[in-house]
Structures are given as structure tokens and as C-alpha cells.
Write an enzyme that holds these catalytic residues in place. Structure first.
Site, mmCIF file in Angstrom:
data_model
loop_
_atom_site.group_PDB
_atom_site.id
_atom_site.type_symbol
_atom_site.label_atom_id
_atom_site.label_comp_id
_atom_site.label_asym_id
_atom_site.label_seq_id
_atom_site.Cartn_x
_atom_site.Cartn_y
_atom_site.Cartn_z
ATOM 1 N N HIS A 256 -8.285 -3.054 0.517
ATOM 2 C CA HIS A 256 -6.789 -3.070 0.139
ATOM 3 C C HIS A 256 -6.456 -1.713 1.144
ATOM 4 C CE1 HIS A 256 -4.059 -5.190 -2.108
ATOM 5 N NE2 HIS A 256 -3.394 -4.006 -2.505
ATOM 6 N N TYR B 219 5.309 4.074 -0.384
ATOM 7 C CA TYR B 219 5.008 4.673 0.951
ATOM 8 C C TYR B 219 6.089 5.530 1.574
ATOM 9 C CZ TYR B 219 1.730 0.738 0.516
ATOM 10 O OH TYR B 219 0.647 0.044 0.010
ATOM 11 N N ARG C 216 -4.359 -3.026 3.932
ATOM 12 C CA ARG C 216 -2.832 -2.882 3.698
ATOM 13 C C ARG C 216 -1.893 -1.780 3.488
ATOM 14 N NH1 ARG C 216 0.132 -7.242 1.085
ATOM 15 N NH2 ARG C 216 1.456 -6.620 -0.665
ATOM 16 N N ARG D 129 -3.035 -9.339 1.998
ATOM 17 C CA ARG D 129 -4.161 -9.071 1.356
ATOM 18 C C ARG D 129 -5.427 -9.908 1.825
ATOM 19 N NH1 ARG D 129 0.106 -10.072 -1.882
ATOM 20 N NH2 ARG D 129 0.900 -8.424 -3.370
ATOM 21 N N LYS E 200 0.038 -13.690 -3.761
ATOM 22 C CA LYS E 200 -0.222 -13.143 -5.060
ATOM 23 C C LYS E 200 1.115 -13.594 -5.942
ATOM 24 C CE LYS E 200 -1.096 -8.918 -7.987
ATOM 25 N NZ LYS E 200 -1.339 -7.559 -7.967
ATOM 26 N N HIS F 192 6.266 -7.904 -1.877
ATOM 27 C CA HIS F 192 6.614 -7.176 -2.865
ATOM 28 C C HIS F 192 7.779 -7.980 -3.732
ATOM 29 C CE1 HIS F 192 4.210 -3.242 -1.849
ATOM 30 N NE2 HIS F 192 3.109 -4.190 -2.295
#
Length: 257
Positions: A188, A223, A191, A113, A136, A214
Site C-alpha cells: 500500500h 494527504y 498508493r 491497489r 474495492k 475514494h
């Protein structure tokens, strides 16, 4: 939180009900506030009650525990092709800001990020990897990079000092490059571009999950459709071959009665 409490007209916490918040949310939604923002507000307020109860500050149940979030349509994930990447970085290369191009490059080659790249320090740049700690998920993450890029980052930080906040300059570069991106996907997009190219080039979805940090594989699976052999494993590894005679009439005609 303070602004939300003001909008709720500063209620006494024990008097707040799920209906109160649902009515507040409906008015905000009608005024044009996005469902995602309202879901964030619900999660913040719910978390506050949970923490107060955990600390023993309140002895009543969380009034928002059973209130459901608004179902949000998953947004299209945009990513850049090779020509768009060249176009964008060509613009940034000619900008006078010292940091914007290098931060964007770090995001592009690691999938991090913008804030994670912006928080890098010399001590977090190894010969062949970057260490992200301001993530995050609050978990430390290490992503390999080309040693030459590591050298460039260290030299840049020593010459120019810590990265400064230049997300606005990146947004400016996107506009000058003529890229039309969905709302909220400016920085973003780098990313998404990393992840999309990673999968399209044959990368493993579980490896990508670890690289992106994640917590849920479901996030990374967005994806999966870009894989060169997307869904073909259904035919290769599923039971279809063993039971083909159930649906292939040309085979069933030759089965003994």
C-alpha cells in the site's frame, strides 16, 4: 464468518444480542486482536443481518444495529521519497520473478491497489489509460498512463501471461531494500507514495479522489497537508482581510471614533 460463528459458540441468530457481541469483542481485544479487525467482524455480521432482513428471511431487527465500532487511531501514512523509490525498484529489477517490478510500477504511477494492478488484462490496457474493474468500491475506474508504459504492459502480458500473485515477493523486496514501513503498509506504500507526490507537486485534491476511487473526500484529505501551500488559502480566500481591523491594533488606532 464461519470462524466468527465458531468463536461465538454457534448462537441461534434470533437469540444473539449486542451485549453478547460486545463481550465477545472485549475478549478478542484483550487477546491482542486489532480494533480494525474487530470493526470488520462487526460490519460483516451486521451486514449479514441486514441482508437477511432485506430478503425477508428474518422479521426481527438487526441486533447489532446500534452497536458502535471501536474508535481507531488513524495510522501514520508512510510514503517513499525519490531515493527510496530508486532503491526499491533497483532491488526488484534484479529479482527473477517476471511480474513483481511491473505490478509495482503500475501501482506507483496510477495510485491503484496491488490487487487492482494484478487483475489487469490486455483488454483493459488502452493506448493512454488503464481500466480497473476489480476495485474495492465495485466501480470501474480509468487512469491515464504514458503510452510507452501501456505498450510495455501489453507486451509483458502477451509474453508472460496473466499477472500472478506476487505480493510476498514485493514484501521481500521491501525488506532487501532496507525500508522500514509501518505494519500493514507494504504494497500500500506505493498508493500512498503516488498520492503524496501528486499533492506535493500541486495536484488537485478532488482529482486525486477520483484517481484513487475514494467514495469519501475525507479519505483523500489525509494527504492534504502535503500541499505546498497547505492551509495558506485560509489567508488568501477567507474573510480575514475584510475584517483585519478587528484584530490588527495598528489599524484600529487609525479608525475614526
Amino acid at each position: 464468518m464461519d470462524r466468527m460463528v465458531e468463536r461465538l459458540k454457534n448462537p441461534v441468530a434470533i437469540m444473539l444480542t449486542a451485549t453478547d457481541f460486545a463481550e465477545y469483542r472485549a475478549k478478542r481485544l484483550a487477546s491482542g486482536i486489532s480494533p480494525k479487525t474487530l470493526n470488520n467482524e462487526l460490519s460483516y455480521l451486521r451486514a449479514m443481518f441486514n441482508e437477511l432482513r432485506r430478503l425477508g428471511e428474518i422479521d426481527y431487527r438487526n441486533p447489532l444495529a446500534l452497536l458502535r465500532a471501536i474508535r481507531v487511531q488513524e495510522r501514520e501514512l508512510s510514503y517513499l521519497d525519490t531515493s527510496q523509490i530508486d532503491q526499491l525498484f533497483g532491488v526488484m529489477r534484479n529479482m527473477r520473478h517476471p511480474h513483481v517490478e511491473l505490478i509495482a510500477m503500475i501501482c506507483l504511477v496510477t495510485g491503484c491497489r496491488w490487487g487492482e494492478a494484478q487483475g489487469l488484462t490486455v483488454s483493459r490496457v488502452a493506448d493512454g489509460a488503464l481500466q480497473f474493474v476489480n476495485t474495492k468500491s465495485k466501480r470501474r475506474r480509468v487512469v491515464p498512463i504514458d503510452p510507452k508504459l501501456a505498450d510495455r504492459i501489453r507486451a509483458h502480458l502477451r509474453e508472460h501471461g496473466a499477472f500472478s500473485n506476487c505480493r510476498d515477493r514485493f514484501d521481500e523486496a521491501v525488506a532487501r531494500a532496507g525500508l522500514n514501513l509501518p505494519a500493514g503498509q507494504k504494497s500500500h506504500v506505493l498508493r500512498h507514495t503516488f498520492a503524496s507526490h501528486f499533492i506535493a507537486n500541486g495536484g488537485n485534491i478532488l482529482t486525486l479522489q477520483k484517481i484513487l476511487g475514494h467514495s469519501s473526500l475525507a479519505m483523500t484529505m489525509r494527504y492534504a497537508h502535503l500541499a505546498p501551500d497547505h492551509l495558506q488559502d485560509v489567508l488568501a480566500f477567507g474573510p480575514a482581510k475584510e475584517f483585519r481591523h478587528f484584530f490588527d491594533t495598528s489599524l484600529s488606532e487609525h479608525q475614526p471614533s
